[in-house]
Write a protein that holds these residues in place. Structure first.
Motif, PDB file in Angstrom:
ATOM      1  N   ALA A 147       0.835  -1.197   0.000  1.00  0.00           N
ATOM      2  CA  ALA A 147       0.000   0.000   0.000  1.00  0.00           C
ATOM      3  C   ALA A 147       0.875   1.254   0.000  1.00  0.00           C
ATOM      4  O   ALA A 147       1.824   1.364   0.774  1.00  0.00           O
ATOM      5  N   PHE A 148       0.554   2.181  -0.897  1.00  0.00           N
ATOM      6  CA  PHE A 148       1.260   3.455  -0.968  1.00  0.00           C
ATOM      7  C   PHE A 148       0.419   4.470  -0.207  1.00  0.00           C
ATOM      8  O   PHE A 148      -0.506   5.072  -0.740  1.00  0.00           O
ATOM      9  N   GLY A 149       0.747   4.635   1.061  1.00  0.00           N
ATOM     10  CA  GLY A 149      -0.079   5.453   1.941  1.00  0.00           C
ATOM     11  C   GLY A 149      -0.108   6.918   1.556  1.00  0.00           C
ATOM     12  O   GLY A 149       0.692   7.397   0.743  1.00  0.00           O
ATOM     13  N   GLU A 150      -1.013   7.644   2.156  1.00  0.00           N
ATOM     14  CA  GLU A 150      -1.107   9.085   1.951  1.00  0.00           C
ATOM     15  C   GLU A 150       0.177   9.757   2.428  1.00  0.00           C
ATOM     16  O   GLU A 150       0.866   9.272   3.317  1.00  0.00           O
ATOM     17  N   HIS A 151       0.506  10.891   1.824  1.00  0.00           N
ATOM     18  CA  HIS A 151       1.802  11.562   2.033  1.00  0.00           C
ATOM     19  C   HIS A 151       2.158  11.714   3.508  1.00  0.00           C
ATOM     20  O   HIS A 151       3.209  11.256   3.977  1.00  0.00           O
ATOM     21  N   ASP A 152       1.300  12.365   4.284  1.00  0.00           N
ATOM     22  CA  ASP A 152       1.630  12.618   5.686  1.00  0.00           C
ATOM     23  C   ASP A 152       1.645  11.328   6.501  1.00  0.00           C
ATOM     24  O   ASP A 152       2.429  11.195   7.450  1.00  0.00           O
ATOM     25  N   ALA A 153       0.799  10.374   6.126  1.00  0.00           N
ATOM     26  CA  ALA A 153       0.807   9.081   6.822  1.00  0.00           C
ATOM     27  C   ALA A 153       2.122   8.349   6.584  1.00  0.00           C
ATOM     28  O   ALA A 153       2.631   7.654   7.483  1.00  0.00           O
ATOM     29  N   ARG A 154       2.695   8.506   5.392  1.00  0.00           N
ATOM     30  CA  ARG A 154       4.005   7.884   5.130  1.00  0.00           C
ATOM     31  C   ARG A 154       5.082   8.497   6.029  1.00  0.00           C
ATOM     32  O   ARG A 154       5.991   7.809   6.487  1.00  0.00           O
ATOM     33  N   TYR A 155       4.966   9.796   6.277  1.00  0.00           N
ATOM     34  CA  TYR A 155       5.942  10.423   7.170  1.00  0.00           C
ATOM     35  C   TYR A 155       5.743   9.990   8.616  1.00  0.00           C
ATOM     36  O   TYR A 155       6.718   9.846   9.366  1.00  0.00           O
ATOM     37  N   GLU A 156       4.499   9.770   9.024  1.00  0.00           N
ATOM     38  CA  GLU A 156       4.271   9.254  10.378  1.00  0.00           C
ATOM     39  C   GLU A 156       4.897   7.869  10.530  1.00  0.00           C
ATOM     40  O   GLU A 156       5.505   7.558  11.556  1.00  0.00           O
ATOM     41  N   TYR A 157       4.745   7.050   9.506  1.00  0.00           N
ATOM     42  CA  TYR A 157       5.370   5.732   9.506  1.00  0.00           C
ATOM     43  C   TYR A 157       6.894   5.868   9.563  1.00  0.00           C
ATOM     44  O   TYR A 157       7.576   5.197  10.347  1.00  0.00           O
ATOM     45  N   GLY A 158       7.431   6.771   8.723  1.00  0.00           N
ATOM     46  CA  GLY A 158       8.874   6.977   8.696  1.00  0.00           C
ATOM     47  C   GLY A 158       9.431   7.486  10.011  1.00  0.00           C
ATOM     48  O   GLY A 158      10.544   7.137  10.403  1.00  0.00           O
ATOM     49  N   ARG A 159       8.659   8.306  10.714  1.00  0.00           N
ATOM     50  CA  ARG A 159       9.100   8.819  12.017  1.00  0.00           C
ATOM     51  C   ARG A 159       9.242   7.671  13.018  1.00  0.00           C
ATOM     52  O   ARG A 159      10.245   7.594  13.741  1.00  0.00           O
ATOM     53  N   GLU A 160       8.250   6.803  13.071  1.00  0.00           N
ATOM     54  CA  GLU A 160       8.358   5.666  13.986  1.00  0.00           C
ATOM     55  C   GLU A 160       9.503   4.749  13.562  1.00  0.00           C
ATOM     56  O   GLU A 160      10.275   4.269  14.393  1.00  0.00           O
ATOM     57  N   TRP A 161       9.625   4.530  12.272  1.00  0.00           N
ATOM     58  CA  TRP A 161      10.662   3.654  11.713  1.00  0.00           C
ATOM     59  C   TRP A 161      12.065   4.142  12.086  1.00  0.00           C
ATOM     60  O   TRP A 161      12.888   3.386  12.592  1.00  0.00           O
ATOM     61  N   ILE A 162      12.351   5.434  11.854  1.00  0.00           N
ATOM     62  CA  ILE A 162      13.701   5.940  12.125  1.00  0.00           C
ATOM     63  C   ILE A 162      13.960   6.029  13.620  1.00  0.00           C
ATOM     64  O   ILE A 162      15.109   5.912  14.069  1.00  0.00           O
ATOM     65  N   SER A 163      12.909   6.179  14.430  1.00  0.00           N
ATOM     66  CA  SER A 163      13.124   6.202  15.883  1.00  0.00           C
ATOM     67  C   SER A 163      13.636   4.844  16.369  1.00  0.00           C
ATOM     68  O   SER A 163      14.409   4.776  17.332  1.00  0.00           O
ATOM     69  N   VAL A 164      13.216   3.772  15.717  1.00  0.00           N
ATOM     70  CA  VAL A 164      13.708   2.441  16.054  1.00  0.00           C
ATOM     71  C   VAL A 164      15.108   2.227  15.483  1.00  0.00           C
ATOM     72  O   VAL A 164      16.033   1.794  16.179  1.00  0.00           O
ATOM     73  N   VAL A 165      15.278   2.558  14.196  1.00  0.00           N
ATOM     74  CA  VAL A 165      16.575   2.344  13.536  1.00  0.00           C
ATOM     75  C   VAL A 165      17.683   3.120  14.232  1.00  0.00           C
ATOM     76  O   VAL A 165      18.772   2.588  14.491  1.00  0.00           O
ATOM     77  N   SER A 166      17.427   4.376  14.563  1.00  0.00           N
ATOM     78  CA  SER A 166      18.481   5.216  15.138  1.00  0.00           C
ATOM     79  C   SER A 166      18.969   4.673  16.470  1.00  0.00           C
ATOM     80  O   SER A 166      20.163   4.745  16.785  1.00  0.00           O
ATOM     81  N   ARG A 167      18.064   4.112  17.267  1.00  0.00           N
ATOM     82  CA  ARG A 167      18.476   3.548  18.555  1.00  0.00           C
ATOM     83  C   ARG A 167      19.237   2.232  18.373  1.00  0.00           C
ATOM     84  O   ARG A 167      20.231   1.975  19.064  1.00  0.00           O
ATOM     85  N   LEU A 168      18.795   1.419  17.434  1.00  0.00           N
ATOM     86  CA  LEU A 168      19.484   0.148  17.200  1.00  0.00           C
ATOM     87  C   LEU A 168      20.893   0.359  16.675  1.00  0.00           C
ATOM     88  O   LEU A 168      21.839  -0.294  17.109  1.00  0.00           O
ATOM     89  N   ILE A 169      21.065   1.276  15.723  1.00  0.00           N
ATOM     90  CA  ILE A 169      22.398   1.482  15.163  1.00  0.00           C
ATOM     91  C   ILE A 169      23.315   2.222  16.131  1.00  0.00           C
ATOM     92  O   ILE A 169      24.540   2.241  15.941  1.00  0.00           O
ATOM     93  N   ALA A 170      22.733   2.820  17.175  1.00  0.00           N
ATOM     94  CA  ALA A 170      23.544   3.453  18.221  1.00  0.00           C
ATOM     95  C   ALA A 170      23.930   2.471  19.320  1.00  0.00           C
ATOM     96  O   ALA A 170      24.568   2.862  20.305  1.00  0.00           O
ATOM     97  N   GLY A 171      23.535   1.207  19.182  1.00  0.00           N
ATOM     98  CA  GLY A 171      23.939   0.184  20.142  1.00  0.00           C
ATOM     99  C   GLY A 171      22.986  -0.017  21.300  1.00  0.00           C
ATOM    100  O   GLY A 171      23.294  -0.766  22.233  1.00  0.00           O
ATOM    101  N   GLU A 172      21.813   0.622  21.267  1.00  0.00           N
ATOM    102  CA  GLU A 172      20.864   0.482  22.365  1.00  0.00           C
ATOM    103  C   GLU A 172      20.116  -0.853  22.298  1.00  0.00           C
ATOM    104  O   GLU A 172      19.965  -1.443  21.223  1.00  0.00           O
ATOM    105  N   THR A 173      19.660  -1.298  23.440  1.00  0.00           N
ATOM    106  CA  THR A 173      18.700  -2.399  23.508  1.00  0.00           C
ATOM    107  C   THR A 173      17.313  -1.781  23.426  1.00  0.00           C
ATOM    108  O   THR A 173      16.960  -0.943  24.244  1.00  0.00           O
ATOM    109  N   VAL A 174      16.546  -2.182  22.429  1.00  0.00           N
ATOM    110  CA  VAL A 174      15.311  -1.472  22.101  1.00  0.00           C
ATOM    111  C   VAL A 174      14.091  -2.325  22.414  1.00  0.00           C
ATOM    112  O   VAL A 174      13.981  -3.477  21.970  1.00  0.00           O
ATOM    113  N   THR A 175      13.196  -1.734  23.169  1.00  0.00           N
ATOM    114  CA  THR A 175      11.835  -2.237  23.307  1.00  0.00           C
ATOM    115  C   THR A 175      10.920  -1.118  22.848  1.00  0.00           C
ATOM    116  O   THR A 175      11.026   0.019  23.323  1.00  0.00           O
TER     117      THR A 175
END
Length: 359
Positions: free
Chosen positions: A132-160
Motif C-alpha cells: 500500500a502506498f499510503g497518503e503523504h503525511d501518513a508515510r511520514y508518520e510511519y517513517g518517524r516511527e521507523w527511524i526512531s527504532v533504527v536510530s536507537r538500534l544502530i547506536a547500540g541500544e537495547t530497544v523495546t
C-alpha cells in the motif's frame, strides 16, 4: 564533524540524470559502471556518494536499476575514503533488519556509511508489489516511527518499542558500530512533515536544488526549530555545468535542455505515478531545468569562477555537502575536480579528504 565544503556525486543507479537520449552518455546503470564512477570520484577527491533507492527504474521501467544496499556493501569494501550514503524507503524494510544491514556496511566501510531516509514518490513501485502506498503525511508518520527504532538500534541500544506499526522487544544488535557512535542519518524532503522529521532525527538535511535565497530561507526555518544534540547540518542537490566561459556553459546547458525535451513521455509517466503532495515536483515545476532533485535550479551553471563563487555563497548560507550531478558524468567529474575543486580549496573552504558526517 566538519564545517568545510564536501562534494559528493549521485551514483548513476538508473542511468543519466539530465537526458536519457544523449549520444555523449549512453544509458548504463550497471554495477560495473557505478563501481567505476565511484572509484574514480574517490580518486579525484570527492568526499561522498549518494545511492538512490528504487527497485524498478522510475524513468524507464523496462531498463536496468541498480540495487542500492547490495551495491553500498560492495562499494564499502572497494573504497577507502569516500562516504557511502544509501537511500531507503521505510516501507520496504523492517527497521530491525535494515538497522542490521546498516551496521554491517558501516563496519565494512570503516565508519563511512550513511542512511538517507526518503518518503518515496513513485506509487507504481509499491502498488505493483502489493504494498500500500499510503497518503503523504501518513508515510511520514510511519517513517518517524521507523527511524526512531533504527536510530536507537544502530547506536547500540537495547530497544523495546510498542507503536502503531512496530512491536519490538528487548532487541540489541551486535557487533555494534566499531568506529563511531552510529552511522550518519540524512533525511530529504521539504514538506512540513519532512522538515519536522529532519529537525528531530537527522544529522544532515538534504535540500533539492533551488536558488540561493530559497535555500537560505529553508535553512533558517530548520535552524529556528528546537532540537536535541548537535546542530543540524545541510546538504544541497545540484546539477553542475561548468566551463571556461559563461557562454560555453550555457551552450552546454541548452544542449541538455534540447535532449531532455525528447524524454517528454518519460516525464509524463513520472507525473502519472508521482504523489502530488511531493514538494520536490512542485518546486521543479516552477522553471525549466535539467537534472533531477532540483537540478540546474541551484544555478551552478557558468564559468569555473562563477560556479565556484556560487558554491561558496551556498556554503556561507549553511550548505556543507553538495551532492552533484553531471552529464556526461565521468568527463564532467574530471572537469569539476580539475577546475572547480582547486578554486574552492584556494578559498580555504574545502573539507579535508577524510571528512564526513560524524554521528
Amino acid at each position: 564533524m566538519t564545517s568545510g565544503i564536501r562534494f559528493g556525486v549521485w551514483a548513476p543507479v538508473h542511468g543519466p540524470r539530465a537526458a536519457l537520449n544523449d549520444p555523449e552518455e549512453p544509458f548504463d546503470a550497471s554495477w560495473e559502471h557505478n563501481k567505476a564512477v565511484i572509484l574514480e570520484a574517490e580518486q579525484l577527491g570527492f568526499h561522498s556518494t549518494l545511492i538512490a533507492q528504487h527497485t524498478v527504474n522510475p524513468h524507464l521501467p523496462d531498463h536496468d536499476q541498480l540495487e542500492t544496499w547490495t551495491a553500498a556493501a560492495a562499494l564499502a569494501a572497494l573504497t577507502r575514503r569516500i562516504e557511502i550514503i544509501a537511500a531507503i524507503k521505510p516501507f520496504i524494510f523492517h527497521p530491525v533488519f535494515l538497522a542490521k544491514m546498516a551496521l554491517q556496511i558501516e563496519n565494512i566501510s570503516g565508519g563511512r556509511f550513511g542512511i538517507n531516509l526518503i518518503n518515496a514518490w513513485n506509487s507504481a513501485e509499491f502498488e505493483k508489489a502489493g504494498i500500500a502506498f499510503g497518503e503523504h503525511d501518513a508515510r511520514y508518520e510511519y517513517g518517524r516511527e521507523w527511524i526512531s527504532v533504527v536510530s536507537r538500534l544502530i547506536a547500540g541500544e537495547t530497544v523495546t518499542h510498542k507503536g502503531p506499526h512496530f512491536s519490538i522487544t528487548d532487541y540489541k544488535l551486535t557487533p555494534r558500530d566499531l568506529h563511531r557512535g552510529r552511522p550518519s542519518i540524512y533525511i530529504g524532503g521539504e514538506s512540513e512533515p519532512a522538515r519536522a522529521l529532519a529537525a528531530d532525527h537527522s544529522d544532515v538535511w538534504f535540500i533539492n536544488g533551488q536558488p540561493l535565497a530559497d535555500v537560505a530561507a529553508l535553512i533558517a526555518d530548520l535552524r529556528r526549530r528546537p532540537r536535541e544534540g548537535a546542530p543540524l547540518r545541510f546538504g544541497l542537490s545540484a546539477f553542475v555545468i561548468a566551463r571556461a566561459s559563461e557562454e560555453e556553459a550555457h551552450e552546454a546547458y541548452e544542449r541538455l535542455v534540447r535532449l531532455a525535451a525528447l524524454d517528454a513521455d518519460v516525464h509524463a509517466l513520472q507525473r502519472k505515478h508521482a504523489d502530488p503532495k511531493t514538494v520536490m515536483f512542485q518546486t521543479m515545476a516552477k522553471s525549466v531545468r535539467v537534472g533531477t532533485n532540483g537540478g540546474t535550479a541551484a544555478g551552478l551553471v557558468g564559468s569555473y569562477d562563477q560556479v565556484s563563487e556560487r558554491i561558496l555563497a551556498f556554503h556561507q548560507a549553511g550548505i556543507e555537502l553538495f551532492m552533484l550531478q553531471f552529464q556526461p558524468l565521468r568527463a564532467e567529474l574530471r572537469r569539476f575536480a580539475g577546475e572547480v575543486i582547486p578554486r574552492v580549496r584556494a578559498a580555504g573552504e574545502l573539507a579535508p579528504a577524510l571528512a564526513f558526517s560524524d554521528a
